[in-house]
Design a protein around this motif. Structure first.
Motif: not given
Length: 316
Positions: A163-165, A152-155, A144-148
């Motif tokens: 998710s992390d799963k 979670k809402s922006e993702l 997420q950080q690398l993609a800017g």
């Protein structure tokens, strides 16, 4: 029990598919709560810390951070801590800081391991194929950080659910495209990536404080008083006039409910909203079960001042 737990900052946390930042934090929180409750009983609610055995680093972390002592848990002796405690008698013990300090330590140590693995497996972020993202969902906070994508809402809005799963192929393609585009103009160092993930760590701890820490302390208090109760995970629902739902605690059980308890940590901005929401739940259940009592504990954090207050609401 404490001696079986190794939470020194140099202890290993294996990076595996099942280990995620949230799981590491949750496991650490559960174990530090267990240690904290044991220490609290030994010291009569931390009113007599001189009686505690502080040879364990875990115990030193809890006491040092609970009283905001300017000491290092790795080098401080029991005598030094007890001397400082004597000087800080007027300072109240901060349960949340006592427990979350060790949780943050473990999370940051694990995050560092994740970043090291990520840089090693991608040749210092030279290229991240979508397949790598799908195969490593536990690294989602870093992706997420690398993609800017800062939240979670922006993702969800920009690329879809993940998710992390699990990260689907479609979402992995979209995230990978953003990452590889960003890396061409904004190279990330390990230090920068670790710094950027700090808000995620804070969000995880904030969530666990409400879901795990506060509820476990209430459960321990009820057990000490020998009050029978059921927790939310132990029953299906409580019957209401408008809807059936579950409370954090029901006393004595879901079949013969007399009291429900809700526990919550909230900012002062959201406290009134939460109170109104639970007031409606209380009325919903009270309408169905006339003898029902509603009780909830709200830990309110001040927005501008560093204070914490407990509020109790009761409907009879």
């Amino acid at each position: 029990m404490e001696e079986d737990l190794d939470f020194s900052k140099n202890s290993e946390i294996e990076v595996t598919e099942s280990n995620t930042l949230y799981k590491v934090a949750s496991d650490a929180m559960e174990n530090y709560i267990e240690i904290y409750l044991g220490l609290s009983k030994q010291s009569n609610g931390f009113s007599n810390i001189q009686n505690l055995d502080l040879n364990s680093r875990n115990s030193r972390v809890i006491v040092i951070h609970g009283l905001s002592l300017e000491l290092d848990p790795d080098s401080s002796t029991s005598e030094e801590i007890q001397y400082e405690v004597e000087r800080m008698l007027a300072v109240s013990f901060d349960t949340e800081s006592a427990i979350t300090a060790g949780v943050y330590e473990r999370m940051r140590f694990f995050a560092n391991s994740l970043v090291d693995n990520l840089f090693k497996e991608t040749d210092d972020l030279k290229f991240l194929p979508p397949e790598y993202l799908s195969a490593n969902p536990g690294l989602l906070p870093l992706f997420q950080q690398l993609a800017g994508l800062r939240s979670k809402s922006e993702l969800k809005r920009e690329v879809g659910n993940a998710s992390d799963k699990s990260i689907s192929k479609v979402v992995a393609n979209k995230i990978a495209e953003r990452i590889n585009r960003n890396l061409k103009t904004r190279p990330f160092s390990k230090e920068r990536l670790l710094q950027s993930v700090e808000p995620t760590l804070e969000g995880i701890v904030r969530d666990l404080v409400g879901k795990v820490l506060l509820e476990n302390i209430v459960a321990d208090a009820l057990s000490d008083l020998q009050v029978p109760f059921m927790r939310e995970s132990e029953y299906k629902s409580l019957k209401g006039v408008i809807y059936d739902f579950r409370a954090d605690f029901v006393i004595p059980d879901a079949q013969n409910p007399l009291v429900f308890i809700e526990v919550r940590k909230s900012s002062s901005r959201h406290a009134s909203l939460y109170a109104k929401d639970k007031m409606f739940s209380a009325i919903n259940w009270k309408g169905k079960i006339k003898s029902f009592w509603a009780l909830w504990l709200l830990k309110e954090l001040g927005q501008e001042k560093l204070f914490v207050s407990w509020q109790m609401y009761l409907i009879m």
